[in-house]
Design an enzyme around this catalytic site. Structure first.
Site, PDB file in Angstrom:
ATOM      1  N   GLU A 171      16.281   2.060  24.928  1.00  0.00           N
ATOM      2  CA  GLU A 171      15.807   2.442  23.620  1.00  0.00           C
ATOM      3  C   GLU A 171      14.851   1.567  22.891  1.00  0.00           C
ATOM      4  O   GLU A 171      13.980   1.984  22.330  1.00  0.00           O
ATOM      5  CB  GLU A 171      17.224   1.917  22.919  1.00  0.00           C
ATOM      6  CG  GLU A 171      17.394   2.477  21.437  1.00  0.00           C
ATOM      7  CD  GLU A 171      18.871   2.529  21.121  1.00  0.00           C
ATOM      8  OE1 GLU A 171      19.762   3.664  21.002  1.00  0.00           O
ATOM      9  OE2 GLU A 171      19.140   1.304  20.380  1.00  0.00           O
ATOM     10  N   ARG A 213     -10.417  12.317  -3.027  1.00  0.00           N
ATOM     11  CA  ARG A 213     -10.122  11.554  -4.080  1.00  0.00           C
ATOM     12  C   ARG A 213     -11.245  10.957  -4.750  1.00  0.00           C
ATOM     13  O   ARG A 213     -11.723   9.809  -4.108  1.00  0.00           O
ATOM     14  CB  ARG A 213      -8.865  10.632  -4.070  1.00  0.00           C
ATOM     15  CG  ARG A 213      -8.273   9.839  -5.402  1.00  0.00           C
ATOM     16  CD  ARG A 213      -7.750  10.851  -6.209  1.00  0.00           C
ATOM     17  NE  ARG A 213      -7.476   9.942  -7.397  1.00  0.00           N
ATOM     18  CZ  ARG A 213      -6.929  10.391  -8.692  1.00  0.00           C
ATOM     19  NH1 ARG A 213      -7.002  11.969  -8.843  1.00  0.00           N
ATOM     20  NH2 ARG A 213      -6.639   9.714  -9.600  1.00  0.00           N
ATOM     21  N   GLN A 229     -14.426  -0.711  -0.302  1.00  0.00           N
ATOM     22  CA  GLN A 229     -13.926  -1.204   0.894  1.00  0.00           C
ATOM     23  C   GLN A 229     -12.433  -1.588   1.103  1.00  0.00           C
ATOM     24  O   GLN A 229     -11.958  -1.698   2.099  1.00  0.00           O
ATOM     25  CB  GLN A 229     -14.853  -2.477   0.943  1.00  0.00           C
ATOM     26  CG  GLN A 229     -15.034  -3.025   2.501  1.00  0.00           C
ATOM     27  CD  GLN A 229     -15.866  -4.167   2.610  1.00  0.00           C
ATOM     28  OE1 GLN A 229     -16.299  -4.862   1.743  1.00  0.00           O
ATOM     29  NE2 GLN A 229     -16.630  -4.243   3.795  1.00  0.00           N
TER      30      GLN A 229
END
Ligand SMILES: Cc1cc2nc3c(=O)[nH]c(=O)nc-3n(C[C@H](O)[C@H](O)[C@H](O)COP(=O)(O)OP(=O)(O)OC[C@H]3O[C@@H](n4cnc5c(N)ncnc54)[C@H](O)[C@@H]3O)c2cc1C
Length: 392
Positions: free
Chosen positions: A255, A281, A292
């Site tokens: 798991e 955008r 940056q």
């Protein structure tokens, strides 16, 4: 019995006889993005998506590493990791994928590796083909990280065991057909009495105490269970009496190595979206990706993704080597879950107010991933385990 080729019969996957051939994992991605996602999307309101579960079963996902003679695909742990990564890339429902992983890694695998021939014959085909759901039942209200302090008691009476106790936070408990219940046979509750039992849904004395409402991983159901004089035949004990801790460790090796594998796919998808958004955008007359602060965030996301994938493949390879006492499962669980959480937070921030809306998946990804840092041992517990490997 389906073979690994007839399973995953889906576009390029079907054409590929070899898992290494280009297109094999892409075929799984396509399945996850199309058939699986539409089965999940079209499911009735908030109930458990039985159709999607069965679809995954038919595709072999619930039995990826299980040998073909037992109804699985016979994949290595590394191949299983790549399949789960592809599913995570294609399917956005982290809760559903987590329920599958818990079923496969903490129930199906231990049964396949430690069950008797009769138990495998009875349970594995339906657990691998998606007809049945399994629940791993270990945690208790007073035994979480300190799992071997569990107080659920099993007592042998002739051909049966009588089990009494309370269990908590078990994935799929409200819908499971069979429960993998850990209980202690030792009167003084020493951990060498812990034993694993298969308890069928509907067994008198086993009751769903309540369904737990979580803040994330919504499609994965969760519940607390009560066992009151619950009688289980001796033939439903997995492994010898007292072998529960060893089987628990085996389940956790699988798991912890693989349960976050789908998140590597999710991180890739999220990064692609965040890069596209940073390009399109514009603020202050230029794309936000030119700032940056934003590009550094994207670079950090990329580095975490690549490291997570490397760590996953390495830990899966170690699992394939059969190494039992290695830190890799804990390192993988710790790094992948925390890296995924950090990436989802970064993706949300890059999207500004839009990222904070319900229209975008990032908020859900964040809460879902918090759950992933807790299940299968919290990040603190993984650090404790790694520290022990360092001799501390
Ligand atoms: C989404 C999800 C799915 C789950 N699925 C299952 C399931 O299917 N079956 C099942 O049996 N259980 C399941 N669990 C339970 C899970 O295994 C436990 O929640 C987990 O082991 C932590 O136990 P706890 O919640 O009792 O926290 P606690 O053990 O009470 O810990 C509380 C806090 O203390 C910290 N802490 C505790 N001990 C130490 C220590 N020694 N060193 C440092 N820090 C420590 C923890 O990191 C945590 O921050 C699930 C939980 C979640 C969130």
């Amino acid at each position: 019995m389906p073979t690994q080729q007839t399973r995953f019969q889906n576009g390029s996957a079907a054409a590929s006889a070899s898992k290494d051939a280009e297109g094999f994992y892409e075929g799984i991605e396509v399945f996850a993005r199309t058939e699986l996602s539409s089965a999940l999307f079209s499911g009735p309101d908030k109930s458990f998506p039985v159709n999607a579960w069965r679809l995954c079963g038919k595709r072999g996902i619930m039995g990826l590493p299980v040998s073909t003679e037992h109804g699985g695909c016979g994949f290595t742990a590394l191949e299983t990791a790549k399949c789960l990564e592809a599913i995570g890339y294609g399917c956005e429902d982290n809760g559903f994928i987590t329920a599958i992983c818990a079923h496969l890694l903490s129930c199906v695998v231990p049964l396949w590796q430690r069950g008797s021939a009769a138990q495998k014959e009875k349970y594995l085909p339906n657990l691998c083909n998606g007809e049945w759901v399994a629940g791993h039942v270990a945690t208790e209200p007073t035994a979480g990280s300190d799992i071997f302090s569990m107080r659920t008691r099993a007592e042998r009476r002739g051909d049966i065991y009588v089990i009494n106790g309370d269990k908590a936070y078990c994935l799929s408990a409200p819908v499971a057909d069979v429960y993998f219940v850990f209980a202690n046979l030792a009167p003084d509750f020493s951990s060498n009495g812990i034993t694993l039992f298969l308890v069928d849904r509907g067994t008198p004395g086993l009751e769903l105490e309540h369904t737990v409402q979580k803040i994330g991983l919504k499609t994965a159901t969760m519940g607390n269970l009560k066992l009151r004089n619950c009688q289980v035949p001796v033939t439903n004990r997995i492994g010898p009496e007292g072998s529960g801790t060893l089987i628990f460790h085996l389940a956790m090796r699988w798991e912890r190595t693989l349960i976050i594998a789908p998140q590597v796919g999710t991180m890739r998808r999220t990064l692609e979206k965040a890069i596209a958004y940073a390009r399109e955008r514009h603020q202050f007359g230029q794309s936000i990706g030119k700032f940056q602060s934003v590009s550094n965030r994207l670079v950090d996301m990329k580095v975490r993704l690549e490291l997570a994938r490397l760590m996953l493949y390495h830990a899966a390879h170690v699992l394939d080597q059969g190494r039992r006492d290695s830190a890799e499962p804990s390192i993988a669980k710790l790094f992948l879950s925390e890296a995924a959480l950090a990436n989802h937070m970064d993706a949300l921030r890059i999207h500004g107010a839009q990222g904070f809306t319900e229209d975008m998946e990032f908020g859900n990804d964040v809460t879902d991933t918090i759950g992933l840092t807790i299940l299968s041992g919290t990040s603190d517990i993984q650090r404790q385990i790694i520290a022990k490997h360092l001799g501390l």
